[in-house]
Each structure stands twice: as C-alpha cells, then as structure tokens.
Motif scaffolding. Structure first.
Motif, short mmCIF file in Angstrom:
data_model
loop_
_atom_site.label_atom_id
_atom_site.label_comp_id
_atom_site.label_asym_id
_atom_site.label_seq_id
_atom_site.Cartn_x
_atom_site.Cartn_y
_atom_site.Cartn_z
N LEU A 1 0.84 -1.20 0.00
CA LEU A 1 0.00 0.00 0.00
C LEU A 1 0.88 1.25 0.00
O LEU A 1 0.68 2.18 -0.79
CB LEU A 1 -0.91 -0.01 1.23
N THR A 2 1.87 1.23 0.88
CA THR A 2 2.77 2.38 0.95
C THR A 2 3.50 2.56 -0.38
O THR A 2 3.66 3.68 -0.86
CB THR A 2 3.79 2.16 2.08
N THR A 3 3.94 1.43 -0.98
CA THR A 3 4.62 1.52 -2.27
C THR A 3 3.75 2.24 -3.28
O THR A 3 4.20 3.14 -3.99
CB THR A 3 4.90 0.10 -2.82
N GLY A 4 2.49 1.80 -3.36
CA GLY A 4 1.59 2.40 -4.34
C GLY A 4 1.42 3.88 -4.10
O GLY A 4 1.50 4.70 -5.03
N LEU A 5 1.20 4.23 -2.84
CA LEU A 5 0.99 5.64 -2.52
C LEU A 5 2.21 6.48 -2.89
O LEU A 5 2.10 7.55 -3.47
CB LEU A 5 0.69 5.79 -1.03
N LEU A 6 3.40 5.94 -2.56
CA LEU A 6 4.62 6.68 -2.87
C LEU A 6 4.80 6.77 -4.37
O LEU A 6 5.26 7.79 -4.90
CB LEU A 6 5.82 6.01 -2.22
N GLY A 7 4.42 5.69 -5.08
CA GLY A 7 4.54 5.69 -6.54
C GLY A 7 3.72 6.82 -7.15
O GLY A 7 4.20 7.57 -8.00
N ILE A 8 2.47 6.93 -6.70
CA ILE A 8 1.63 8.02 -7.20
C ILE A 8 2.32 9.35 -6.96
O ILE A 8 2.31 10.25 -7.79
CB ILE A 8 0.26 8.02 -6.48
N THR A 9 2.92 9.43 -5.80
CA THR A 9 3.49 10.71 -5.40
C THR A 9 4.69 11.12 -6.23
O THR A 9 4.81 12.28 -6.60
CB THR A 9 3.92 10.63 -3.92
N VAL A 10 5.58 10.16 -6.51
CA VAL A 10 6.83 10.58 -7.14
C VAL A 10 6.77 10.63 -8.67
O VAL A 10 7.58 11.30 -9.29
CB VAL A 10 8.03 9.69 -6.73
N THR A 11 5.83 9.95 -9.26
CA THR A 11 5.91 9.81 -10.71
C THR A 11 5.44 11.07 -11.42
O THR A 11 4.63 11.84 -10.92
CB THR A 11 5.10 8.60 -11.19
N ASN B 1 1.49 6.10 -15.35
CA ASN B 1 2.14 5.55 -14.17
C ASN B 1 1.31 5.79 -12.92
O ASN B 1 1.21 4.94 -12.04
CB ASN B 1 3.50 6.22 -14.01
N ILE B 2 0.69 6.95 -12.85
CA ILE B 2 -0.18 7.24 -11.70
C ILE B 2 -1.29 6.21 -11.65
O ILE B 2 -1.62 5.69 -10.59
CB ILE B 2 -0.76 8.68 -11.80
N TYR B 3 -1.85 5.88 -12.84
CA TYR B 3 -2.93 4.89 -12.87
C TYR B 3 -2.46 3.56 -12.28
O TYR B 3 -3.15 2.96 -11.46
CB TYR B 3 -3.41 4.70 -14.32
N VAL B 4 -1.28 3.14 -12.71
CA VAL B 4 -0.79 1.84 -12.25
C VAL B 4 -0.61 1.85 -10.73
O VAL B 4 -1.07 0.94 -10.03
CB VAL B 4 0.54 1.49 -12.95
N PHE B 5 0.02 2.89 -10.24
CA PHE B 5 0.25 2.95 -8.79
C PHE B 5 -1.07 3.12 -8.03
O PHE B 5 -1.24 2.58 -6.94
CB PHE B 5 1.23 4.07 -8.45
N LEU B 6 -1.99 3.86 -8.64
CA LEU B 6 -3.30 4.03 -8.02
C LEU B 6 -3.94 2.66 -7.82
O LEU B 6 -4.54 2.38 -6.78
CB LEU B 6 -4.17 4.89 -8.95
N GLU B 7 -3.79 1.78 -8.83
CA GLU B 7 -4.39 0.47 -8.72
C GLU B 7 -3.63 -0.43 -7.75
O GLU B 7 -4.23 -1.24 -7.05
CB GLU B 7 -4.52 -0.18 -10.10
N ILE B 8 -2.30 -0.28 -7.70
CA ILE B 8 -1.54 -1.05 -6.70
C ILE B 8 -2.03 -0.67 -5.30
O ILE B 8 -2.33 -1.53 -4.47
CB ILE B 8 -0.03 -0.75 -6.82
N THR B 9 -2.18 0.63 -5.10
CA THR B 9 -2.67 1.10 -3.81
C THR B 9 -4.04 0.53 -3.51
O THR B 9 -4.31 -0.02 -2.44
CB THR B 9 -2.79 2.63 -3.83
N VAL C 1 -5.26 4.00 5.92
CA VAL C 1 -5.89 4.35 4.65
C VAL C 1 -6.61 5.69 4.75
O VAL C 1 -6.58 6.49 3.82
CB VAL C 1 -6.85 3.25 4.11
N ALA C 2 -7.23 5.93 5.90
CA ALA C 2 -7.96 7.19 6.03
C ALA C 2 -7.02 8.37 5.97
O ALA C 2 -7.34 9.41 5.44
CB ALA C 2 -8.75 7.22 7.34
N SER C 3 -5.81 8.19 6.54
CA SER C 3 -4.94 9.35 6.59
C SER C 3 -4.10 9.49 5.33
O SER C 3 -3.52 10.55 5.12
CB SER C 3 -4.03 9.26 7.82
N THR C 4 -4.01 8.45 4.51
CA THR C 4 -3.15 8.61 3.34
C THR C 4 -3.89 8.53 2.00
O THR C 4 -3.63 9.33 1.11
CB THR C 4 -2.05 7.53 3.32
N MET C 5 -4.82 7.57 1.85
CA MET C 5 -5.37 7.36 0.51
C MET C 5 -6.14 8.57 0.00
O MET C 5 -5.99 9.00 -1.13
CB MET C 5 -6.24 6.11 0.48
#
Lengths: 493, 124, 513
Positions: free
Chosen positions: A123-133, A138-146, A250-254
C-alpha cells in the motif's frame, strides 16, 4: 552509487521488493515481519525527508527511469508538493505501523499477520509511486496497486468487511477506469503521457471537446477514489469494518494522495486558467464540496459507531480540501495543502484512538468511551487534542488550515462556502463534545473500574505522538507554509 | 451517419462499457456484478487498442536492422503496451474480487446481495 | 507612547500554567502541597502584574511577541492600561478565591479536586492571555482556551443537571465563537489586513480603502454575536445554566474570568478594532447601547422572579455585564471610564455576593432565597458582606457601584442619549427590588420552623434535624468574602489608581496621544 541521487526510485523499489521479501520472512519466522516492516517503512521515511531536503535546497528533482529521456521514458518528477505528500505518506504509514502490532494481534488471526504486513508495505509503495511519478499512466498503475492493497487490507477486517470491500472494489474499479479513459483521451490528442509534456502541449487544445471529456473523466475517476461527494458511498462501510490500524493508515493517506492527484490534474496537467475560467469545473467542485461538507457532517452526527462517525467526518474533510482548491486563490490553495497534512494527522490520531478503545473495550460504539479518562488518560488526552483540532480551535493544527480555507473562500467572495466550513466546525463541536463529555464526566451512575488500564506502549506512543504532533504542527504552520507550501501554489494564483 | 460509422470503434466501446456499467450497478448477484466489471474494463482495453491502429494497412512494428522506417506503415505500439499493464491490473483486481466473493460466500452462504442484506438485518 | 519589550506578560500568563502542571503531578496524595502551588502561583502572578503597573502609569506599553505562526497570526502580548486594569482585577481576586476555594472544596468534600484546581489555574492563565493580548488572534486563542478549561469546572459535580448545564455552556460559548467570532476575525483580517489592536481602530483604514459600511456593520454584528461570554441577550442563557458549578467557580469565573473576558473583548473590539470614531459614524454605538439597555432591564426583571440565590445572582450578572457594554457603547470619555470602572467594581461586588452564597450553602445547605429568613443573625459577617455587595450593585454611595454608574450616567448625557439615564434609573430600582428583600429577610424576619421545609431541593434533608445550629462557614471562606466586601467600599473611597488607568485608556483612544 550516490544514494541521494537515486532516492526518488529507491523510495519505490525498497518497499516494493520488501513487500515480496516479507512473505518469505513470514513463512520462516512470523514474528520478524513486524520489525522488518518497521525497518522498511522507517527507511522510506528517511528517504522522504532526504528528498524533501533536496527539493527545498536545490529545487525540483527530475529522475529518468533507466536513463530514457522524457517524454519517451518514464520520468519521476518531485517538486515541493510531491515531496510534501511523500513525507506525509511515509510518516503516517510508519507511525501507524508502529501502532499496528498489538492492534492487529488482537483483531486478526496470527496466520494472517505476514500477509497483513506485505499488503501494508505494498500500500505504501503504491501511494509513494503516485506521489513521485511524473507520468499520468504511471499514476494509474500505482493508483491500482494502492487500491488492490487497500481492498485486501479492508477485507481482513470484521464480519461485514468482505462485503464492504467488495463494494469498494466495484466503485474503485469504476473510478480507475474513468481515470484510464481520461488518460486515453489525452493521449489521442497529444500523443504524450508525461505531465510536463502534457502541460506544454495542452494549452493549444483547450477549445477541444475531447480535452473537456478527458478532464471530466479524470475528475470523476479521482473523485471516486477520494470519496468525494456524491461518490463517497463506499467509504463509510469500508473504513468502519476494516481493522483499526488499516482504517488509520488508509484514512490518513489514501484520500490525501487522491487529493494530490486531483491537484496535479487540475492545476499542473491543465492550467488553473483552464480549470477555473474555460470551464466552470472549479465552481462545480466548490458546490459539491459544500454538499460534501454539510452532508458529511450531518451524517456523522447521526452515527453511534465511532469509526463510522469518523468516516463521515472524513468525507466532510475531503470536502474541505477540495473547496480550497475550487476557490482558485493563494489562500485557499494554501489551506487545502495544509489541510492535507493536518487532516492526515487528525484522522490518523482519531482512528488510532478508535483502535485503542476497540483494543480495551472491544466495541466501536460511542458509549464505549464512557469514563475512559481514568482508564486511559493519555489516549484520551490525545483524543481531546485531535477533537479540538477537528473543531478548529487554536492553537491546534486544524485551526490554521481552516483559517486559510475560510480566508480563501472569503477572498473569492464565496460566502456560502465560508458558511459551510463554519457550519461543519459547529457540527464537529457537537459531535466531539458529546463524546468528550462521556469521557470526562461519567457521573456517579456508571460504575467502572477506576484503575489505570492503558493500551500497550507500542500503541500508546503513536497516539500520543500524533496528539502532540497536532499541537506542534499548529505552531509551525507558518514555517511549513513558507518553506514548502508557498512553492506549491500554481502560477496564476 | 458519417459520425456514427466513421468513429465506430468509439461507439462499440461506449456500448460495451454501458453494458458493463449496467451490470455493475443494477445486478444484484455479486458474480454478475463482477462480470459487468470485466466487460467494463475490457471495453476500455478495446478502446485503447483501437486508437493505436491506422488506416491503410498499417502493421505491427517489428523492425529489423538497417530498415528504413516509415511511421505511417506501423501501428502505434504504445497503447498496446499500456494495455498489457492495464490487463495485469485488471486481472489482479478480478482475482481480489473473486477472493472476496469466496469469503462472502463462506460467511453468508449466498451471493445474492438482497439475501446478504437480509441476513445482516436479521443479525441485528 | 513608549514601547517596552519585556517578557513579563508571558510570565504572568505562564505562571499558573506551570502551577497547573505541578498540581497535576502532585495530585490528591499531597493535598496541602497541591494547594500551595495554587496559592503560590496566584501570589506570584499578582506580583508580576503589579510590577508592570508603574510603567503603564508612566504612559508606556509593554510588548512581547511569543511566537509568530504565520502572517497575521502571531501570539503577541501587549500590556496597556486597559489590559493591566483587567489583569490586576483578575489576578488579585484569584488569590482570594484560591483561599475560598480551598475552604469550599474541603468543607463539601468535592471529588476530583486535582482536576478542579488544575482547570482553575489554566483558566487564569488564559484570562491573563486575553487581558494582555496584542491582537485579535491571541485574544481568540485564549478566549477558546478559557471556554474549554472551564467546561470541566461547570460540569464538575457530574450529575445529570450539571452535565446539562455544562453542555449548554459549551455549546453556546464554543459554538458561537467558532461560527461567528472566527468568521468575524477572518473577515477583519481580510478587510483590514491585520489583526493588531490599535488605539484608533484598524477598520477605519479599511473603510478608507473601500470596505462598505454594510460590510463593516455585518462584521460588528458577527463579533457581538460571537462573544457570547458577554452574555448579551439573546445569548445569555448559558450563564444561569452554568450556575450548577461549585460556588467558587461561579464566583471567580462568572463574576470575573469568563464573563469579564467577554465584556473586556467587547470593549477591545469597540475601542481597538473599530475605534470610536468609526462606530460613531456608522451609528453602531447607539445601536449597541440600546441593545444592551434592553438586556439590562429584561435580565433584571427575570432576576426578580428567581428564588434560587445563585440564579438570581446570575441574572443580575447578565444585567450588570451589559452596563459595561452600555458604557463603552456610548463612545464618550465618561462612558468609557464608567464602563472600565464597572469591570473592576462589579467584579468585587459580584464575587462578594457569590462568596456569601457559597458560604450560606456550606454552612446551612440552603440555596433558595425563601429559606434565608433570619439567617443574618446566625451568619452576621457573611450577611453583612452580602449587604455591602448588594448595595454596591444597586449603586448607592459609599459603595463602589456608585462610581461606575455615575460615570455611565454622565456618559449618556455627553452622548445626548437621555433615555439611557432612564434605563439606569429603572435598573437601579429593579436592582433594589431583587436585592433588598434578601437583606431584609436575612436580618429582620424570623426563621421559619423547620417542618415547613418539605418542598424542593432540600427535601432530602428533612430526616436530619435540619441544622439546629447554623453558624458561620469556615474562616477560610469568611475571611475572603470580608476582604472583597472591604474592597467594594475601598473602591468608592480611593478609586484614583483605577481612575488613572481609565484616563490613560480614554486619552489614548480619543485622539490625544
């Protein structure tokens, strides 16, 4: 290899690999998963701070994956906003992971613990992925990982969790598909997926209907993901029935990362000029936020389940963030970004308190709070601070973001928006006073053991940290704004 | 008419998507919802793949050393690549959803949403 | 006007905060030590405040910026004549109340005494914060802290009734301040670009820049609706409801800290946010004067009907607070002087009355006025003090109340608002009507036989032989109330120090320097 230069990619790769390694560790020694997760998330936190430091000192970071130049290769772009969100995400997931051990032991079967941490790190990976890309696909992919990690994490909650999670899957997938369609339409028109490239190409095409449709698809998709009214229906069930630690993270990050994506789409991919002048999208967002705030607050008032109350408050809080974006001025935007941070702290703190109460009393009902000030004085003190912050009383953090939000709405001349924000403060006051009263004035008619009976230290410490954090953040709001947030305000505000 | 036929790929994907959407929203059986979800996702894949093609017999871009390249002869490979990723995502989603359905079935012994809600109500 | 930079205002604020911490650590196990902290902090606080007095009388201003959070949002202290005036009153009365509190909670064996004393200390810190704040943000911050930390005090008894009162208390104070006052503060910042108090108001500059009169009026109305602590009608009903609190709490908080904070902030807003010139041009001063007159009369009439002594005192407070607002709303030098003087004079008078109410309760468990027949013979000191307080409320010489009423009356003549004189006269008669019967009954009526006490709240006492020998409350309680009663008289004979301060305030806000 220079770690600092590779930090943008390491912050993804480390947790991604770690989540897989974690399963292997789990099959060998189950009790090692927790320290392993802590190490991984802790190093992510350090990396995030390192990135933040680099951004503040040297400006925006551009990192080319595999050395391919954009727009052909995928580029990671980290400016002040990304770094800020990355710090929030890593802090939240690290602190909640510290908290998670005892809470999870209580709420889950032991055999599931390795999977919990795997998903948690993912979950953290996905969230960080969205953030850095810096790439919309790529955002879509990380969004779905999350989301996938989120679906699974929520589903391991209580009795009703699988059904809540299934509804979330359905809604989440619709959201993701809309987002993907938006990407497709933009690609048809521009032939590019790189955010910076799109930003350059799009202004010539602003008249096109296809672009409009793409924008609408993006917004609908993201709105579902952040549970923006009226697309919020999946959230209360999902967050109520998830394990406490999961709800907290999830409430504080997603929703916060979702709000980040919304900012990127409306103000970076498209220019503020497009979002607020060419189409009235921002005023639509503004009015929906008003509805989100009012309905979220009122529905929260009607609940007896504490986590469900928090879920509805969260829906109102998402409205807060979007309303600040919608007014399209500096104060409003500052308020929104600041509120992303403050709300993360408040919501995480409150959900962790909920978890602590579940841990000790086994109930999520508001009545379970009765007379807890004697049993759990520290947890309740943190709860009190978070509650006051939610109401928006200085010097807690919640006041300052609300200050900027209301200032922004007033500068925009949107009186209804300002009233909605203050109305929600009022309702929050009623909600939390009702609970605080139970906590501190149990009266003589309730006989409960008066001895101190706090949650274990690994749960207590994060709760107190968050509570103290809310106060500290409040006092440092000005510094946070001047060193980070003011650089995130889009040009043209 | 030209509008409909000339952009038939769009119409196909929209119709498919609406079918899927309908199933997701209106069907009360969880598996049917899931099938709807798959149709919905597949529609988007078709859409992406269709925008990659070009008129006039363009083919897949397999290049050999020393070939002179004329872009109009080849389809755009990028949407296909994107869809490979998207398919992976979709399959994972499908997997997670199926796992959830198994859990739900174990808990309630049914996959009809109405019956599940009924059971929940009685439990209270 | 010279500006001195000194950390003293911060210390004055923080000393009771430190005491709160020490009280919490010490706890129930060492009661005497815990109470020592309270007394010590009270004395030190008073000394710090008093040590700033010479500079202020020297026409200087003490400033200190504690933290600068964001543009416009700084926690900054500024001690001027008005602030020190309020600060002195509150910190002096805290010393007396501390002794009285100790006597009260020990005699009645209250539960959760640590929480009680801790909240008390924090409330005093916040009161100092309001008194010495340099801008509206700091004021708002401490205003909210007062609300939050007095909430546990109001609900202290934990009974259903106490909880109901406490809830109403919090809902009124917190709700209106979050909804109206905060909006007003933000609007002020939006229009004026600053929140700093200034001697001629910050809004007149905003008006010159084009803020419309209607807009400014709205902000003013929002302020008045948001500062519910001043208990102006229709936002007054929290005050009688809050009378469920233990009597020392009612005494200090509802005669000094909470309600006086309310009127103090109103005065600040009138003088330092809007400025008297602007309000006169907008005609808002007159409107406020008549609005508060309404409260004065109506609250007095309601007070007449109350049989519960504390509730009668509460409505009397509602009425008297509006005197302060009335005085400042006249926007004339004498009016402002009277208003400021009334802050201290009413504080002394009302705290005496509440102290006596508490002493009567502790000594005899009587709460209703109809039970007080003949009690003056049993408790001569207490009832003598009550008489002094009551006469001061009515405004008779030689008691302090006369002075403030005198100035307010002159102020109304200066403002050419003659109906206001009529209001003051009516209110004086009404005050006499609801206080004198109490005094009369206490001293000149024969006590009723015990068996008639079968109704109402003291029914539970009837099995007991009903306190055959009522005598004075413990000295810990009687001495403080005598001290405050003497203070009431002293304020009549030597008000010069306070008048001097009031003059500095008046000269600074009405042109001059």
């Amino acid at each position: 290899m220079n770690i600092q230069a590779q930090a943008p990619v390491l912050i993804i790769i480390i947790p991604l690999l770690a989540s897989l390694i974690n399963i292997l560790i789990g099959t060998w020694r189950r009790d090692l998963c927790y320290p392993f997760a802590l190490i991984v998330l802790g190093s992510c936190l350090l990396l995030a701070f390192n990135i933040m430091d680099t951004v503040i000192n040297t400006g925006t970071i551009h990192y080319r994956i595999g050395g391919w130049a954009p727009p052909w290769g995928i580029e990671y772009v980290i400016d002040h906003l990304n770094a800020f969100i990355a710090v929030i995400v890593t802090s939240m997931s690290f602190i909640v992971s510290v908290y998670s051990r005892r809470s999870i032991e209580k709420e889950l079967r032991a055999s599931k613990i390795p999977y919990f941490y795997t998903l948690y790190i993912l979950l953290t990976t996905g969230l960080l992925g969205i953030t850095v890309t810096g790439d919309v696909f790529n955002i879509y992919v990380f969004l779905e990982i999350t989301s996938l990690a989120g679906y699974a994490l929520i589903a391991i909650g209580d009795e009703k969790a699988p059904m809540a999670s299934f509804n979330y899957v359905v809604m989440g997938t619709i959201g993701a598909c809309f987002y993907l369609l938006g990407v497709g339409y933009l690609y048809i028109m521009t032939g590019s997926l790189n955010i910076a490239d799109l930003q350059r190409l799009l202004p010539d095409l602003y008249g096109s209907t296809v672009i409009l449709v793409a924008f609408a698809f993006f917004l609908i998709g993201v709105s579902i993901k952040i549970a923006f009214f009226p697309l919020h229906t999946w959230l209360p069930d999902a967050y109520t029935h998830a394990p406490s630690a999961v709800s907290a993270v999830v409430a504080s990050t997603m929703t916060k990362v979702g709000a980040y994506v919304m900012i990127r789409i409306t103000f970076t991919v498209f220019e503020p000029r497009f979002s607020s002048e060419i189409i009235p999208m921002t005023s639509i967002l503004g009015w929906s936020s008003v509805l989100a705030i009012i309905s979220g607050s009122v529905l929260a008032l009607a609940q007896t389940d504490f986590k469900r109350t928090l879920s509805y408050i969260l829906i109102a809080e998402v409205g807060y963030i979007v309303i600040g974006l919608s007014v399209g001025n500096r104060a409003g935007f500052t308020g929104s970004v600041l509120h992303i941070l403050n709300d993360a702290f408040m919501v995480a703190c409150l959900f962790m308190v909920a978890g602590a109460v579940v841990y000790k009393k086994g109930s999520r009902n508001i009545d379970a709070f009765t007379g807890l000030n004697k049993r759990m004085p520290f947890t309740m003190a943190a709860f009190g601070i978070a509650a006051i912050s939610m109401i928006g009383v200085p010097p807690t953090a919640g006041f300052f973001s609300k200050w900027y939000l209301v200032l922004g709405t007033i500068e925009a001349g949107q009186w209804v928006f300002a009233s909605a924000l203050l109305f929600s403060s009022l309702i929050n006051a009623v909600i939390f006073v009702r609970i605080l009263e139970k906590v501190y004035f149990n009266g003589e008619n309730v006989s409960i053991p008066q001895s101190r009976d706090e949650v274990p230290l690994s749960m207590l410490f994060p709760v107190i940290f968050m509570g103290a954090g809310i106060l500290v953040l409040g006092l440092y709001s000005g510094d946070i704004i001047s060193s980070v947030i003011q650089h995130t305000v889009p040009k043209g505000f | 008419m030209e509008f409909v036929i000339g952009k038939y790929n769009f119409w196909v994907y929209i119709v498919l998507m609406m079918i899927g959407f309908y199933a997701m929203i209106a069907k009360r059986n969880l598996v049917k919802k899931l099938v709807g979800m798959n149709i919905f996702q597949t529609a988007i894949i078709l859409f992406f793949v269709s925008i990659a093609s070009k008129k006039g017999g363009a083919t897949i871009p397999i290049l050999q050393k020393g070939m002179t390249i004329n872009p109009s002869q080849y389809m755009n490979p990028l949407p296909h690549v994107l869809m490979l990723t998207a398919i992976v995502v979709m399959v994972s989603t499908f997997g997670v959803a199926l796992a959830l359905i198994m859990m739900i079935y174990k808990k309630y012994g049914t996959l009809e949403e109405d019956e599940i809600l009924e059971i929940e109500r009685n439990r209270k | 006007m010279d500006i001195l930079v000194s950390i003293k205002p911060v210390l004055a604020m923080a000393v009771s905060l430190a005491a709160a911490f020490l009280i919490l650590i010490t706890g129930e196990s060492a009661r005497n030590l815990r109470e020592t902290w309270t007394i010590l902090a009270a004395v030190i606080k008073f000394l710090i405040v008093a040590s700033m007095l010479p500079q202020i009388l020297d026409n200087k201003v003490i400033e200190y910026t504690l933290v600068s959070i964001a543009p416009g949002l700084l926690i900054k202290f500024r001690v001027d004549a008005l602030g020190i005036f309020f600060g002195l009153t509150a910190s002096f009365l805290w010393i007396i109340t501390s002794f009285y509190s100790i006597g009260y909670v020990r005699s009645s064996n209250e539960h959760a005494q640590t929480r009680y004393f801790m909240c008390f200390s924090i409330a005093l810190s916040a009161t100092m914060g309001v008194a010495f704040s340099a801008n509206m943000f700091t004021t708002f911050l401490f205003y909210e802290i007062i609300t939050l930390c007095t909430f546990p005090l109001v609900g202290h008894k934990g009974t259903q009734e106490a909880l109901k009162g406490a809830k109403r208390y919090l809902t009124y104070l917190l709700g209106t301040s979050v909804a109206f006052q905060l909006l007003a503060v933000i609007l002020t910042y939006h229009t004026a670009g600053t929140l700093d108090f200034s001697n001629h108001g910050i809004m007149s500059a905003a008006r010159d820049r084009g803020a419309s009169d209607a807009f400014l009026t709205v902000i003013f109305v929002l302020y008045m609706a948001g500062i519910t602590k001043a208990a102006m009608m229709p936002f007054h009903s929290w005050l009688p409801a809050a009378m469920v609190a233990p009597t020392p709490v009612s005494a200090l908080l509802h005669a000094v800290a909470v309600v006086k904070t309310g009127v103090f902030v109103v005065v600040k807003i009138v003088l330092h946010i809007f400025g008297i010139d602007l309000l006169r041009q907008l005609g808002l001063g007159t409107a406020l004067a008549y609005f508060s007159s309404f409260t004065i009369i109506v609250a007095s009439v309601i007070a007449l009907k109350q049989d519960n002594l504390k509730r009668r005192l509460a409505y009397s407070t509602v009425s008297q607070l509006s005197y302060v607002i009335l005085g400042v709303a006249l926007l004339t030098p004498s009016g402002i002087t009277g208003s400021i003087m009334h802050i201290v004079i009413h504080a002394f008078g009302k705290i005496t009355l509440f102290f006596t109410a508490g002493a009567i309760y502790i000594a005899s468990h009587k709460t209703e006025i109809s039970q007080l027949d003949g009690i003056g013979k049993k408790m001569p000191f207490t009832m003598a003090a009550f008489t002094v307080g009551a006469l001061s409320m009515i405004g008779l010489p030689p008691f302090g109340g006369f002075i403030s009423k005198w100035y307010i009356a002159i102020g109304s003549i200066e403002a050419r608002e003659l109906p206001i004189i009529l209001v003051i006269a009516t209110s004086t008669i009404l005050n006499a009507c609801y206080f004198l019967p109490v005094v009369y009954a206490a001293f000149f009526k024969e006590p009723k036989p015990a068996h008639t006490h079968s109704h109402g709240s003291d029914a539970y006492q009837s099995p007991v032989t009903h306190h055959p020998s009522i005598h004075e409350a413990p000295a810990m309680m009687v001495v403080p109330l005598i001290v405050t009663a003497i203070g009431v008289v002293a304020l009549f004979f030597s008000p010069s120090r306070f008048l001097e301060l009031a003059k500095i305030v008046v000269s600074s806000v009405t042109g001059g320097n």
